[in-house]
Design a protein around this motif. Structure first.
Motif: not given
Length: 207
Positions: A41-51
């Motif tokens: 599971n190759l994931n990310k969280i989009q948002g100013q608080s996360f890279q």
């Protein structure tokens, strides 16, 4: 992200280029099948608080297949999915009352996710399937580094959509799919919108 585009395209081409001989009249897809799978599971969280980068985690699950016709079926699933994200410095600027100057590093989330996929057979065989559908996730556990205040940071549920390709051999199957989160999972307020994205690569057995 750019480094991922080429291998992902190659994966899709390999799956769709699988030799598709003319269907044997005696070959029929079973009305009901079930199986297990696991993978990356190759994931990310989009948002100013996360890279803005992907993290490597895993997913495990089981599923059922109900085939209404030679070309169409549905696939309900239940999956345990681990995700993580590297926090940016902005998160302590926006939510200083939660982190109180802590040296934050990562957020790690464990989800139980329920999906309902539509399976559409591609080509003359029943080996390659296009998969599309919604997914609902329940947050089982969250771990956020340097959180000083006793408050949940992420929402307890999430709605998303999936799309991908499955190569189904008589016993073994492999596949890839992309997940787009539609829910703002920021459980603090609406100052910063957090939405998840993920590539999944999996292998499993179908009985």
């Amino acid at each position: 992200m750019k480094n991922l585009i080429l291998p992902l395209l190659l994966s899709a081409l390999c799956l769709t280029a699988y030799p598709q001989k003319k269907k044997d009249p005696a070959e029929k897809e079973s009305l009901f099948r079930w199986g297990f799978k696991g993978g990356l599971n190759l994931n990310k969280i989009q948002g100013q608080s996360f890279q803005n980068e992907f993290s490597y985690n895993y997913a495990l699950g089981g599923f059922m297949q109900i085939n209404f016709s030679p070309k169409l079926g549905i696939q309900p699933e239940i999956n345990f999915v681990q995700t993580s994200a590297e926090q940016s410095d902005d998160i302590t600027d926006i939510y200083d009352d939660l982190f109180l100057g802590g040296d934050q590093t990562k957020a790690k989330l464990d989800y139980l996710k329920f999906a309902g996929l539509l399976n559409i057979d591609i080509g003359p065989s029943q080996r390659v399937k296009l998969q599309l559908g919604p997914q609902w996730g329940v947050l089982l556990d969250e771990a956020v580094d340097s959180l000083k205040a006793p408050q949940d940071v992420f929402k307890k549920s999430e709605f998303s959509v999936l799309g991908g390709i499955l190569l189904q051999l008589p016993l073994i199957h492999i596949g890839t799919r992309y997940e787009i989160g539609l829910t703002n999972i920021n459980g603090i307020d609406n100052q910063d919108q957090w939405k998840s994205q993920a590539w999944q690569f999996f292998v499993g057995i179908t009985l």
